[in-house]
Scaffold this motif. Structure first.
Motif, PDB file in Angstrom:
ATOM      1  N   ASP A 229     -21.490  63.233  -8.590  1.00  0.00           N
ATOM      2  CA  ASP A 229     -20.317  62.374  -8.380  1.00  0.00           C
ATOM      3  C   ASP A 229     -20.617  61.038  -9.054  1.00  0.00           C
TER       4      ASP A 229
ATOM      5  N   HIS B  56     -22.139  58.001  -0.087  1.00  0.00           N
ATOM      6  CA  HIS B  56     -22.450  59.175   0.741  1.00  0.00           C
ATOM      7  C   HIS B  56     -23.629  59.958   0.186  1.00  0.00           C
TER       8      HIS B  56
ATOM      9  N   ALA C 154     -24.892  59.263  -3.400  1.00  0.00           N
ATOM     10  CA  ALA C 154     -23.862  58.741  -4.298  1.00  0.00           C
ATOM     11  C   ALA C 154     -23.590  57.302  -3.856  1.00  0.00           C
TER      12      ALA C 154
ATOM     13  N   GLU D 243     -21.837  53.760  -4.433  1.00  0.00           N
ATOM     14  CA  GLU D 243     -20.580  53.441  -5.117  1.00  0.00           C
ATOM     15  C   GLU D 243     -19.925  52.152  -4.636  1.00  0.00           C
TER      16      GLU D 243
ATOM     17  N   GLU E 139     -20.150  54.091  -9.810  1.00  0.00           N
ATOM     18  CA  GLU E 139     -20.867  55.021  -8.927  1.00  0.00           C
ATOM     19  C   GLU E 139     -21.829  55.885  -9.732  1.00  0.00           C
TER      20      GLU E 139
HETATM   21 MG    MG Z   1     -18.375  59.383  -4.249  1.00  0.00          MG
END
Ligand code: MG
Length: 247
Positions: A105, A168, A199, A201, A232
């Motif tokens: 991500d 997350h 991740a 961000e 991110e």
């Molecule tokens: Mg994300």
């Protein structure tokens, strides 16, 4: 619970992240004034599939596209469509890939054509906040050391951090524990261990930190209508330097 990934699992996340990284390069080839966000979505989806991945966002809780494209005061989760990007806009492209059962991500916020010095500064500071946060993703640190670093950097430049949305954990699922706020005191939350994948961000606003959702039920915008910026990356904690899987 926070899943600790094995070396082979980390390798799969890295391979997923490699497709994602390259998908951004494809987007960069076509991103210019006049292009629609639907076109960017098509480019990303075709590319990700051509590399044996699947766009992780498509169908996620019913999300209709492969990328989120969030323009100007839109914070995150903008739905691609017929809107054309215009000179001076900024657009946050958030994408996820799932490949060989592992997710990655990442988000980049791009200038469209020429942007003002002031807006360039917002992009730079947000990217720096991400890098500073990533630098705290080290075994033995606390999770909130990341959060604190992001907040400190943003606020020292007069910006605010979005509080309603968080980073997350990531791995076999796109969203795993822990949640990673972009604010808070250092030294709190779980102790980071090698094998955690996060991740990170930061979402940073020129004005106030408050956000709301539009009627489409997806797009978050700033309440005051001022610009917001989002970067991110998916990162692995190791015994040594943080490993960025999506660059
Ligand atoms: Mg994300």
């Amino acid at each position: 619970m926070i899943f600790i990934k094995t070396e082979p699992e980390l390798e799969l996340i890295r391979r997923s992240g490699e497709v994602l990284r390259d998908a951004f390069l494809e987007i960069e080839k076509v991103l210019r004034p006049g292009v629609t966000t639907a076109e960017l979505d098509r480019v990303a989806e075709d590319f990700i599939r051509s590399r044996g991945g699947k766009p992780a966002f498509k169908g996620y809780h019913g999300f209709p596209a492969s990328i989120c494209a969030s323009i100007n005061e839109q914070v995150v989760h903008g739905i691609p469509g017929p809107r054309e990007l215009k000179e001076g806009d900024i657009v946050g492209i958030d994408m996820g890939v799932v490949k060989e059962e592992f997710y990655s991500d990442a988000t980049r916020t791009y200038p469209v054509g020429e942007i003002s010095e002031e807006v360039r500064r917002l992009l730079r500071v947000t990217r720096e906040a991400l890098d500073l946060g990533i630098d705290k993703a080290r075994a033995g640190n606390h999770l909130s050391d990341i959060s604190h670093e992001v907040q400190k950097h943003a606020e020292s430049h007069g910006y605010s951090v979005v509080r309603a949305l968080v980073g997350h954990g990531i791995g076999r699922q796109m969203h795993e524990e822990p949640q990673i706020p972009n604010f808070g005191p250092p030294g709190k939350g779980p102790v980071l261990r090698a094998g955690m994948t996060l991740a990170i961000e930061p979402m940073i606003n020129v004005g106030g930190s408050e956000v709301l959702t539009l009627k489409d039920k997806w797009t978050f915008v700033t309440v005051d209508g001022k610009l917001s910026c989002h970067f991110e990356d998916t990162v692995a904690v190791t015994e040594d330097e943080p490993l960025i899987m999506t660059r």
